[in-house]
Design an enzyme around this catalytic site. Structure first.
Site, PDB file in Angstrom:
ATOM      1  N   CYS A  20      -6.265  -6.466  23.343  1.00 45.73           N
ATOM      2  CA  CYS A  20      -7.564  -5.789  23.446  1.00 45.73           C
ATOM      3  C   CYS A  20      -8.450  -6.351  24.573  1.00 45.73           C
ATOM      4  O   CYS A  20      -9.053  -5.594  25.340  1.00 45.73           O
ATOM      5  CB  CYS A  20      -8.298  -5.884  22.110  1.00 45.73           C
ATOM      6  SG  CYS A  20      -8.021  -7.450  21.259  1.00 45.73           S
TER       7      CYS A  20
ATOM      8  N   HIS B 277     -15.560  -5.871  21.641  1.00 43.59           N
ATOM      9  CA  HIS B 277     -15.487  -7.171  22.319  1.00 43.59           C
ATOM     10  C   HIS B 277     -16.371  -7.128  23.572  1.00 43.59           C
ATOM     11  O   HIS B 277     -16.414  -6.109  24.278  1.00 43.59           O
ATOM     12  CB  HIS B 277     -14.056  -7.454  22.792  1.00 43.59           C
ATOM     13  CG  HIS B 277     -13.053  -7.678  21.694  1.00 43.59           C
ATOM     14  ND1 HIS B 277     -13.368  -7.818  20.361  1.00 43.59           N
ATOM     15  CD2 HIS B 277     -11.694  -7.814  21.784  1.00 43.59           C
ATOM     16  CE1 HIS B 277     -12.249  -8.016  19.671  1.00 43.59           C
ATOM     17  NE2 HIS B 277     -11.234  -8.011  20.498  1.00 43.59           N
TER      18      HIS B 277
ATOM     19  N   SER C 207       0.803  -1.229   0.000  1.00 50.20           N
ATOM     20  CA  SER C 207       0.000   0.000   0.000  1.00 50.20           C
ATOM     21  C   SER C 207       0.836   1.279   0.000  1.00 50.20           C
ATOM     22  O   SER C 207       0.288   2.376   0.082  1.00 50.20           O
ATOM     23  CB  SER C 207      -0.985  -0.014   1.170  1.00 50.20           C
ATOM     24  OG  SER C 207      -0.277  -0.209   2.346  1.00 50.20           O
TER      25      SER C 207
HETATM   26  P1  NAP Z   1      -4.602  -5.254   9.395  1.00 46.74           P
HETATM   27  O1  NAP Z   1      -5.877  -4.526   9.201  1.00 46.74           O
HETATM   28  O2  NAP Z   1      -4.391  -6.547   8.682  1.00 46.74           O
HETATM   29  O3  NAP Z   1      -3.384  -4.254   9.025  1.00 46.74           O
HETATM   30  C1  NAP Z   1      -2.056  -4.662   9.011  1.00 46.74           C
HETATM   31  C2  NAP Z   1      -1.167  -3.443   8.786  1.00 46.74           C
HETATM   32  O4  NAP Z   1       0.202  -3.823   8.895  1.00 46.74           O
HETATM   33  C3  NAP Z   1      -1.330  -2.820   7.398  1.00 46.74           C
HETATM   34  O5  NAP Z   1      -1.102  -1.449   7.468  1.00 46.74           O
HETATM   35  C4  NAP Z   1      -0.201  -3.507   6.631  1.00 46.74           C
HETATM   36  O6  NAP Z   1       0.224  -2.758   5.512  1.00 46.74           O
HETATM   37  C5  NAP Z   1       0.875  -3.493   7.698  1.00 46.74           C
HETATM   38  N1  NAP Z   1       1.902  -4.491   7.425  1.00 46.74           N
HETATM   39  C6  NAP Z   1       1.767  -5.837   7.365  1.00 46.74           C
HETATM   40  N2  NAP Z   1       2.954  -6.415   7.070  1.00 46.74           N
HETATM   41  C7  NAP Z   1       3.845  -5.414   6.963  1.00 46.74           C
HETATM   42  C8  NAP Z   1       5.236  -5.359   6.664  1.00 46.74           C
HETATM   43  N3  NAP Z   1       5.938  -6.470   6.419  1.00 46.74           N
HETATM   44  N4  NAP Z   1       5.852  -4.153   6.637  1.00 46.74           N
HETATM   45  C9  NAP Z   1       5.159  -3.022   6.865  1.00 46.74           C
HETATM   46  N5  NAP Z   1       3.826  -3.003   7.132  1.00 46.74           N
HETATM   47  C10 NAP Z   1       3.190  -4.193   7.184  1.00 46.74           C
HETATM   48  O7  NAP Z   1      -4.340  -5.595  10.926  1.00 46.74           O
HETATM   49  P2  NAP Z   1      -4.746  -4.757  12.256  1.00 46.74           P
HETATM   50  O8  NAP Z   1      -6.008  -5.268  12.791  1.00 46.74           O
HETATM   51  O9  NAP Z   1      -4.603  -3.306  11.981  1.00 46.74           O
HETATM   52  O10 NAP Z   1      -3.633  -5.257  13.258  1.00 46.74           O
HETATM   53  C11 NAP Z   1      -2.274  -5.049  13.071  1.00 46.74           C
HETATM   54  C12 NAP Z   1      -1.497  -5.613  14.249  1.00 46.74           C
HETATM   55  O11 NAP Z   1      -1.808  -4.870  15.417  1.00 46.74           O
HETATM   56  C13 NAP Z   1      -1.865  -7.062  14.609  1.00 46.74           C
HETATM   57  O12 NAP Z   1      -1.115  -7.977  13.858  1.00 46.74           O
HETATM   58  C14 NAP Z   1      -1.589  -7.132  16.062  1.00 46.74           C
HETATM   59  O13 NAP Z   1      -0.254  -7.494  16.327  1.00 46.74           O
HETATM   60  C15 NAP Z   1      -1.858  -5.720  16.528  1.00 46.74           C
HETATM   61  N6  NAP Z   1      -3.179  -5.623  17.151  1.00 46.74           N
HETATM   62  C16 NAP Z   1      -3.211  -5.348  18.434  1.00 46.74           C
HETATM   63  C17 NAP Z   1      -4.396  -5.231  19.080  1.00 46.74           C
HETATM   64  C18 NAP Z   1      -4.384  -4.973  20.544  1.00 46.74           C
HETATM   65  O14 NAP Z   1      -5.262  -5.434  21.192  1.00 46.74           O
HETATM   66  N7  NAP Z   1      -3.451  -4.279  21.071  1.00 46.74           N
HETATM   67  C19 NAP Z   1      -5.594  -5.365  18.422  1.00 46.74           C
HETATM   68  C20 NAP Z   1      -5.567  -5.644  17.083  1.00 46.74           C
HETATM   69  C21 NAP Z   1      -4.328  -5.770  16.474  1.00 46.74           C
HETATM   70  P3  NAP Z   1      -0.256  -3.073   3.987  1.00 46.74           P
HETATM   71  O15 NAP Z   1      -1.471  -2.230   3.742  1.00 46.74           O
HETATM   72  O16 NAP Z   1       0.917  -2.592   3.182  1.00 46.74           O
HETATM   73  O17 NAP Z   1      -0.492  -4.531   3.882  1.00 46.74           O
HETATM   74  C1  3JM Z   2      -4.122  -9.205  17.850  1.00 44.16           C
HETATM   75  O1  3JM Z   2       1.846 -10.981  13.898  1.00 44.16           O
HETATM   76  C2  3JM Z   2       0.846 -11.560  14.292  1.00 44.16           C
HETATM   77  O2  3JM Z   2       0.713 -12.771  14.172  1.00 44.16           O
HETATM   78  C3  3JM Z   2      -0.215 -10.720  14.949  1.00 44.16           C
HETATM   79  C4  3JM Z   2      -1.204 -11.508  15.722  1.00 44.16           C
HETATM   80  C5  3JM Z   2      -2.174 -10.651  16.483  1.00 44.16           C
HETATM   81  C6  3JM Z   2      -1.895 -10.170  17.774  1.00 44.16           C
HETATM   82  C7  3JM Z   2      -0.539 -10.331  18.369  1.00 44.16           C
HETATM   83  O3  3JM Z   2      -0.218 -11.418  18.856  1.00 44.16           O
HETATM   84  O4  3JM Z   2       0.194  -9.350  18.348  1.00 44.16           O
HETATM   85  C8  3JM Z   2      -3.404 -10.365  15.884  1.00 44.16           C
HETATM   86  C9  3JM Z   2      -4.356  -9.637  16.575  1.00 44.16           C
HETATM   87  C10 3JM Z   2      -2.886  -9.461  18.461  1.00 44.16           C
HETATM   88  C11 3JM Z   2      -2.665  -8.998  19.845  1.00 44.16           C
HETATM   89  O5  3JM Z   2      -3.064  -7.879  20.153  1.00 44.16           O
HETATM   90  O6  3JM Z   2      -2.167  -9.748  20.676  1.00 44.16           O
END
Ligand code: NAP
Ligand code: 3JM
Length: 340
Positions: free
Chosen positions: A133, A246, A43
């Protein structure tokens, strides 16, 4: 000398969490000088609006963090494992949304309403972890009770929205719902089974102890944030066909007796909590009401009649806001106000 404005990077800017971060940075008027939007080659080159200006998404690389004060990371664990230390050594303080560093003893795990003092520990590695979360919303509601009555044990079952899995999962629930209602075949790409009209007791991977990784995140993170390893926690985490927010059924056993009225009073004064608890008029927290809001909503507060000192409750919050982006930005606000 305090800066007037700070340079902020959002890593994973095009994702579900990243998107919410950009919105919240604007809503809460963080003093942002330069905003750097980072993602993968998929992107890079696209534009995202911030304060009526289109900002170009750049490719994340080793040089992305020069001159950046705070990096808000949400691009998955592998990206954080590689790039958070790179950012930190460039002098950028990382607020990491993934599970990569949460249980690292050198990294504080912070919910501002619960343990803001832990932020001071960021100096060890230059990284602050944002909890999962499901953990965040639970500890926001449990901290005031723990302080007064001492929580001995927590039994939690979650009902988690698909947006917690990211953008592709939001599309999958939409597509499957539409296909089922129009008698078409269903495609499953994100989850191992159909999520529309279904519940999956499976979030993240299964571990050797038969719990899922998501369940063990709740167990371990809760103890670290409440700074009490004696609390026993058991969790069952379930994905449900809900888009945003959630919900959690939470049962606690306490050291000291606490009544349902006392819990209601405590929580109605607790920061970040709104009590919605009027069963007579069918008022209780619901996912559709919490979506887009900042607070954690608590209701169905009642004494557990099966034990002497127990409470049941229902806790709901927007997983992309308090569960992820908002909590991270609250941490950034404290950094800006008190540390940098
Ligand atoms: P998502 O909608 O799938 O978005 C993923 C984001 O990461 C997109 O901007 C993607 O960019 C980017 N990305 C993926 N691989 C990359 C790479 N190799 N280099 C640079 N950018 C990359 O996922 P999301 O729901 O936003 O969640 C993202 C992450 O946040 C999760 O994997 C998890 O670890 C964390 N998370 C945390 C919580 C929490 O409770 N704290 C909740 C949800 C998620 P592109 O558009 O270029 O693919
Ligand atoms: C929420 O890189 C990954 O596999 C991300 C998996 C993931 C996570 C995580 O473990 O960071 C997806 C959605 C979470 C989280 O907040 O723990």
């Amino acid at each position: 000398m305090k800066k007037e404005k700070y340079s902020i990077a959002v890593v994973g800017a095009t994702g579900a969490v990243g998107n919410e971060m950009i919105k919240i940075l604007e809503e809460r008027k963080l003093p942002v000088g330069k905003l750097k939007l980072l993602a993968s080659t998929r992107s890079a080159g696209s534009y995202i609006e911030f304060y009526n200006k289109d900002i170009k998404v750049e490719i994340l690389d080793e040089d992305s963090f020069k001159g950046v004060d705070i990096g808000l990371f949400s691009a998955g664990g592998t990206v954080s494992e590689k790039f958070a230390p790179i950012a930190a050594s460039a002098g950028c303080i990382v607020v990491d949304n993934t599970s990569a560093f949460r249980m690292d003893s050198q990294v504080p795990l912070v919910v501002p309403e619960v343990n803001p003092h832990a932020i001071a520990q960021y100096k060890k590695k230059g990284i602050i972890a944002n909890p999962n979360c499901s953990t965040i919303q639970m500890v926001v509601a449990l901290k005031p009770i723990h302080d007064v009555a001492g929580i001995k044990r927590i039994v939690v079952s979650t009902y988690q929205a698909v947006s917690g899995t990211g953008k592709k999962a939001i599309d999958e629930l939409q597509d499957q719902t539409r296909d089922i209602l129009s008698f078409q075949d269903v495609e499953c790409n994100v989850y191992p089974h159909q999520i529309a009209f279904n519940c999956l007791p499976h979030i993240d991977i299964f571990l050797e102890n038969a719990y899922t990784k998501e369940e063990m995140k709740m167990v371990n993170e809760t103890r670290k944030i409440l700074e009490d390893d004696s609390i026993r926690v058991t969790a069952t985490t379930v994905r449900v066909p809900v888009f945003y927010s959630h919900s959690e059924s939470v049962n606690i056993e306490t050291e000291k007796k606490i009544t349902a009225d006392e819990v209601r009073n405590l929580l109605s004064q607790a920061p970040g909590v709104t009590v919605v608890d009027d069963p007579a008029s069918a008022r209780y927290p619901m996912a559709i009401d919490a979506a887009g809001k900042d607070d954690t909503f608590v209701g169905r507060i009642r004494e557990d009649e099966s034990i002497e000192k127990g409470i049941n409750m229902w806790i709901v919050a927007d997983n992309l806001r308090k569960g992820a982006a908002l909590n991270a930005i609250q941490i950034a606000e404290i950094l800006v106000r008190e540390y940098i």
